[in-house]
Motif scaffolding. Structure first.
Motif, PDB file in Angstrom:
ATOM      1  N   VAL A 284       0.843  -1.198   0.000  1.00 61.04           N
ATOM      2  CA  VAL A 284       0.000   0.000   0.000  1.00 61.04           C
ATOM      3  C   VAL A 284       0.878   1.247   0.000  1.00 61.04           C
ATOM      4  O   VAL A 284       0.660   2.184  -0.776  1.00 61.04           O
ATOM      5  CB  VAL A 284      -0.953   0.021   1.226  1.00 61.04           C
ATOM      6  N   PHE A 285       1.897   1.260   0.860  1.00 62.16           N
ATOM      7  CA  PHE A 285       2.806   2.415   0.911  1.00 62.16           C
ATOM      8  C   PHE A 285       3.503   2.625  -0.435  1.00 62.16           C
ATOM      9  O   PHE A 285       3.656   3.755  -0.899  1.00 62.16           O
ATOM     10  CB  PHE A 285       3.847   2.243   2.026  1.00 62.16           C
ATOM     11  N   GLU A 286       3.939   1.531  -1.043  1.00 64.58           N
ATOM     12  CA  GLU A 286       4.635   1.646  -2.340  1.00 64.58           C
ATOM     13  C   GLU A 286       3.716   2.246  -3.401  1.00 64.58           C
ATOM     14  O   GLU A 286       4.128   3.120  -4.167  1.00 64.58           O
ATOM     15  CB  GLU A 286       5.135   0.271  -2.793  1.00 64.58           C
ATOM     16  N   ARG A 287       2.478   1.781  -3.411  1.00 66.36           N
ATOM     17  CA  ARG A 287       1.508   2.299  -4.398  1.00 66.36           C
ATOM     18  C   ARG A 287       1.332   3.807  -4.258  1.00 66.36           C
ATOM     19  O   ARG A 287       1.056   4.502  -5.220  1.00 66.36           O
ATOM     20  CB  ARG A 287       0.142   1.625  -4.189  1.00 66.36           C
ATOM     21  N   GLU A 288       1.480   4.314  -3.028  1.00 61.38           N
ATOM     22  CA  GLU A 288       1.269   5.749  -2.782  1.00 61.38           C
ATOM     23  C   GLU A 288       2.570   6.550  -2.868  1.00 61.38           C
ATOM     24  O   GLU A 288       2.621   7.696  -2.442  1.00 61.38           O
ATOM     25  CB  GLU A 288       0.612   5.951  -1.416  1.00 61.38           C
ATOM     26  N   GLY A 289       3.614   5.889  -3.350  1.00 65.01           N
ATOM     27  CA  GLY A 289       4.837   6.621  -3.611  1.00 65.01           C
ATOM     28  C   GLY A 289       5.799   6.777  -2.442  1.00 65.01           C
ATOM     29  O   GLY A 289       6.722   7.583  -2.497  1.00 65.01           O
ATOM     30  N   PHE A 290       5.584   6.015  -1.380  1.00 63.52           N
ATOM     31  CA  PHE A 290       6.561   6.053  -0.272  1.00 63.52           C
ATOM     32  C   PHE A 290       7.844   5.355  -0.716  1.00 63.52           C
ATOM     33  O   PHE A 290       7.796   4.359  -1.435  1.00 63.52           O
ATOM     34  CB  PHE A 290       5.988   5.350   0.965  1.00 63.52           C
ATOM     35  N   GLU A 291       8.979   5.907  -0.290  1.00 63.52           N
ATOM     36  CA  GLU A 291      10.250   5.334  -0.729  1.00 63.52           C
ATOM     37  C   GLU A 291      11.049   4.720   0.404  1.00 63.52           C
ATOM     38  O   GLU A 291      11.762   3.741   0.217  1.00 63.52           O
ATOM     39  CB  GLU A 291      11.090   6.416  -1.415  1.00 63.52           C
ATOM     40  N   GLU A 292      10.919   5.321   1.606  1.00 65.29           N
ATOM     41  CA  GLU A 292      11.796   4.877   2.682  1.00 65.29           C
ATOM     42  C   GLU A 292      11.093   3.859   3.558  1.00 65.29           C
ATOM     43  O   GLU A 292      10.287   4.224   4.432  1.00 65.29           O
ATOM     44  CB  GLU A 292      12.181   6.090   3.536  1.00 65.29           C
ATOM     45  N   MET A 293      11.333   2.589   3.294  1.00 65.41           N
ATOM     46  CA  MET A 293      10.731   1.561   4.157  1.00 65.41           C
ATOM     47  C   MET A 293      11.553   0.289   4.121  1.00 65.41           C
ATOM     48  O   MET A 293      12.250   0.022   3.149  1.00 65.41           O
ATOM     49  CB  MET A 293       9.299   1.298   3.749  1.00 65.41           C
ATOM     50  N   GLN A 294      11.464  -0.443   5.237  1.00 67.08           N
ATOM     51  CA  GLN A 294      12.196  -1.700   5.353  1.00 67.08           C
ATOM     52  C   GLN A 294      11.270  -2.782   5.880  1.00 67.08           C
ATOM     53  O   GLN A 294      10.586  -2.559   6.881  1.00 67.08           O
ATOM     54  CB  GLN A 294      13.344  -1.569   6.369  1.00 67.08           C
ATOM     55  N   LEU A 295      11.264  -3.914   5.214  1.00 71.70           N
ATOM     56  CA  LEU A 295      10.578  -5.067   5.782  1.00 71.70           C
ATOM     57  C   LEU A 295      11.669  -5.987   6.330  1.00 71.70           C
ATOM     58  O   LEU A 295      12.454  -6.551   5.565  1.00 71.70           O
ATOM     59  CB  LEU A 295       9.743  -5.776   4.706  1.00 71.70           C
ATOM     60  N   LEU A 296      11.744  -6.078   7.646  1.00 74.49           N
ATOM     61  CA  LEU A 296      12.837  -6.804   8.296  1.00 74.49           C
ATOM     62  C   LEU A 296      12.294  -8.056   8.954  1.00 74.49           C
ATOM     63  O   LEU A 296      11.379  -7.977   9.781  1.00 74.49           O
ATOM     64  CB  LEU A 296      13.475  -5.903   9.359  1.00 74.49           C
TER      65      LEU A 296
ATOM     66  N   LEU B 244       8.432   8.846   6.858  1.00 68.98           N
ATOM     67  CA  LEU B 244       8.088  10.002   6.032  1.00 68.98           C
ATOM     68  C   LEU B 244       8.910  11.160   6.569  1.00 68.98           C
ATOM     69  O   LEU B 244       8.771  11.549   7.726  1.00 68.98           O
ATOM     70  CB  LEU B 244       6.584  10.287   6.161  1.00 68.98           C
ATOM     71  N   ARG B 245       9.795  11.690   5.700  1.00 66.34           N
ATOM     72  CA  ARG B 245      10.770  12.686   6.166  1.00 66.34           C
ATOM     73  C   ARG B 245      10.143  14.039   6.470  1.00 66.34           C
ATOM     74  O   ARG B 245       9.307  14.532   5.724  1.00 66.34           O
ATOM     75  CB  ARG B 245      11.843  12.911   5.088  1.00 66.34           C
ATOM     76  N   GLY B 246      10.604  14.645   7.573  1.00 65.63           N
ATOM     77  CA  GLY B 246      10.310  16.042   7.857  1.00 65.63           C
ATOM     78  C   GLY B 246      11.557  16.854   7.559  1.00 65.63           C
ATOM     79  O   GLY B 246      12.523  16.329   6.986  1.00 65.63           O
TER      80      GLY B 246
ATOM     81  N   MET C 134      -3.263   5.039   7.443  1.00 63.47           N
ATOM     82  CA  MET C 134      -4.045   6.121   6.834  1.00 63.47           C
ATOM     83  C   MET C 134      -3.452   7.487   7.150  1.00 63.47           C
ATOM     84  O   MET C 134      -3.445   8.383   6.302  1.00 63.47           O
ATOM     85  CB  MET C 134      -5.502   6.066   7.334  1.00 63.47           C
ATOM     86  N   VAL C 135      -2.975   7.644   8.401  1.00 62.85           N
ATOM     87  CA  VAL C 135      -2.423   8.940   8.798  1.00 62.85           C
ATOM     88  C   VAL C 135      -1.170   9.260   7.971  1.00 62.85           C
ATOM     89  O   VAL C 135      -0.991  10.380   7.499  1.00 62.85           O
ATOM     90  CB  VAL C 135      -2.124   8.963  10.318  1.00 62.85           C
TER      91      VAL C 135
ATOM     92  N   ALA D 207      -0.846  12.301   5.350  1.00 64.13           N
ATOM     93  CA  ALA D 207       0.217  13.299   5.520  1.00 64.13           C
ATOM     94  C   ALA D 207       0.930  13.516   4.190  1.00 64.13           C
ATOM     95  O   ALA D 207       1.283  14.638   3.837  1.00 64.13           O
ATOM     96  CB  ALA D 207       1.190  12.839   6.600  1.00 64.13           C
ATOM     97  N   LYS D 208       1.104  12.436   3.442  1.00 60.76           N
ATOM     98  CA  LYS D 208       1.783  12.545   2.133  1.00 60.76           C
ATOM     99  C   LYS D 208       0.853  13.155   1.077  1.00 60.76           C
ATOM    100  O   LYS D 208       1.241  14.065   0.365  1.00 60.76           O
ATOM    101  CB  LYS D 208       2.283  11.169   1.696  1.00 60.76           C
ATOM    102  N   ARG D 209      -0.382  12.643   1.040  1.00 61.84           N
ATOM    103  CA  ARG D 209      -1.328  13.161   0.038  1.00 61.84           C
ATOM    104  C   ARG D 209      -1.559  14.663   0.235  1.00 61.84           C
ATOM    105  O   ARG D 209      -1.703  15.406  -0.737  1.00 61.84           O
ATOM    106  CB  ARG D 209      -2.688  12.455   0.177  1.00 61.84           C
ATOM    107  N   GLN D 210      -1.623  15.094   1.500  1.00 61.37           N
ATOM    108  CA  GLN D 210      -1.894  16.496   1.800  1.00 61.37           C
ATOM    109  C   GLN D 210      -0.635  17.359   1.730  1.00 61.37           C
ATOM    110  O   GLN D 210      -0.707  18.565   1.903  1.00 61.37           O
ATOM    111  CB  GLN D 210      -2.503  16.628   3.205  1.00 61.37           C
ATOM    112  N   GLY D 211       0.512  16.676   1.582  1.00 62.74           N
ATOM    113  CA  GLY D 211       1.771  17.400   1.538  1.00 62.74           C
ATOM    114  C   GLY D 211       2.065  18.175   2.816  1.00 62.74           C
ATOM    115  O   GLY D 211       2.519  19.324   2.767  1.00 62.74           O
TER     116      GLY D 211
END
Ligand SMILES: [Zn+2]
Length: 447
Positions: free
Chosen positions: A44-56, A69-71, A125-126, A130-134
């Motif tokens: 789901v995160f990938e579909r929405e364009g998130f880049e920084e994630m790890q499945l460990l 999600l970077r600030g 969802m949050v 946060a990403k969709r709303q920029g």
């Protein structure tokens, strides 16, 4: 851009859909098998364009997902965490199968809907919002969906803290349990977890004389042990200790009650009056309040003898004892022995200290304010939970952790009975409320 009610309604429905999907992954622990659920979130995160994630994976099929999600880095990160594993369910006792994720009668049904895939769905969802709303984040927003909370944290939060601390390090974390409406004495109380009791499992042992079962005698280890356990009984005789978090909880609640009721409740702060007050309270409140005020002890396992006609010289019980913050295992053992009598001895099996976090922080004030903004009659109070959660692992990285999985179950929805019980379910309306509250908290705290 502000989201309007119509958009929030869609976001609520999206949260419901993700929760239902997560429920359908059977993550009963043992064995856990959290990887497919973690992978679902990752996709789901990938579909929405998130880049920084790890499945460990801490072990085969024990997946943990960490998303960031970077600030702008001007403030330290906020972590949202949820465990993906669940406790076993007995399907024959359920109205809808426990891993169906059925959405029916205004509820999402299934094992994990309250403990705690709902937080995974809301946090997902949050972050998406946060990403969709920029959102112009000052802090990194981290989401951890972890394995193995229900057993011993070994393949989840403990493993992450010991092996990947830099992925998680944050100033604050929000995790289970709290932020959910639980009416008390007619008030709309929202307990927010700021403390967790310590774990102190004990072995109780009685000795006696061996002999032939056909000839009863008075020095029987089984009988000595049974008498001691009967005296401990339901824990009613354990002494009262008023900790700061308990005092704040009781005073805050008492201040909103009619005078006579308030006075009665304040009686809990007195060692002398508390046992009398506890006896006068409704049974469903008594257990929770006793756990807030006492080291508790529950006999859970028994062992003695090898053959029916042989009197054993030793009998053993295991006790689940939970410590208030500031209490040591020796303190609880002294209290238990004073009740159990001299015929038994006690020793520790497993000890893990409790945790307590400062509730005088900007985040805690914001949690309270946001709940009141969404429910003007809300009475948010700091609270201590009797069980152990991932919070004690996050605390090892210096985070301040609050139990905050906001929700608004209707009157009579007995959350604490449904967690680990039959027919675990969450109202759709509670998810709609929760995701909105959580988003408002994150937006205000991180921007
Ligand atoms: Zn849980």
């Amino acid at each position: 851009m502000e989201l309007d009610d119509r958009q929030w309604s869609q976001i609520g429905d999206e949260t419901v859909e993700h929760l239902a999907r997560l429920i359908r992954f059977d993550t009963t622990n043992p064995p856990g098998n959290e990887t497919p659920a973690a992978l679902y979130l990752k996709q789901v995160f990938e579909r929405e364009g998130f880049e920084e994630m790890q499945l460990l994976e801490s072990a085969p099929r024990r997946g943990n997902l960490i998303v960031r999600l970077r600030g702008d880095g001007s403030k330290r990160p906020l972590l949202l965490s949820a465990h993906l594993d669940v406790v076993p369910a007995e399907p024959e006792h359920w109205t809808y199968p426990p891993f169906s994720g059925a959405v029916a009668e205004g509820m999402v049904w299934g094992r994990g809907t309250l403990d705690m895939k709902h937080m995974a769905a809301m946090s997902l969802m949050v972050l998406l919002l946060a990403k969709r709303q920029g959102l112009p984040l000052k802090r990194d927003l981290i989401f951890a969906a972890v394995a193995d909370e229900e057993m011993a944290f070994d393949y989840g939060s403990r493993w992450l803290v010991e092996n990947h601390p830099d992925l998680l390090r944050a100033e604050y974390a929000l995790s289970e349990l709290g932020g959910m409406l639980s009416p008390m004495a007619g008030r709309r109380v929202y307990p927010i977890q700021v403390a967790e009791k310590g774990v102190c499992w004990l072995r109780m042992r009685a000795h006696g004389q061996a002999g032939h079962g056909a000839v009863p005698h008075e020095d029987n280890a089984v009988v000595h042990l049974a008498r001691a356990l009967a005296r401990i009984g339901d824990g009613r005789r354990m002494p009262i200790h008023v900790t700061p978090v308990a005092a704040t909880y009781i005073r805050t609640l008492a201040a909103t009650l009619p005078r006579a009721q308030g006075l009665l409740l304040r009686g809990l702060l007195s060692h002398r009056l508390a046992p009398l007050v506890l006896r006068r309270l409704p049974r469903e409140q008594r257990g929770d309040l006793r756990a807030l005020l006492c080291n508790t002890v529950t006999p859970t396992r028994l062992q003695a003898g090898v053959k029916t006609n042989v009197i054993p010289c030793e009998a053993e019980a295991e006790l689940d004892c939970r410590l208030l913050p500031g209490q040591m295992p020796e303190d609880a053992m002294r209290e238990i022995l004073a009740i159990a009598g001299p015929a038994v001895e006690l020793g520790p099996l497993k000890v893990s200290p409790g945790v307590e976090f400062d509730s005088h922080t900007e985040l805690f004030e914001l949690l309270k304010r946001t709940l009141v903004a969404h429910d003007p009659a809300a009475l948010p109070v700091p609270y201590m939970v009797a069980a152990a959660t991932d919070a004690r692992q996050w605390a090892r990285l210096g985070m301040t952790v609050y139990g905050f999985t906001p929700g608004q179950p209707p009157e009579g929805h007995q959350v604490m009975r449904l967690i680990h019980g039959h027919d675990e379910r969450i109202p759709v309306s509670s998810l709609h409320f929760g995701v909105r509250v959580l988003y408002d908290v994150v937006r205000e705290f991180c921007c």
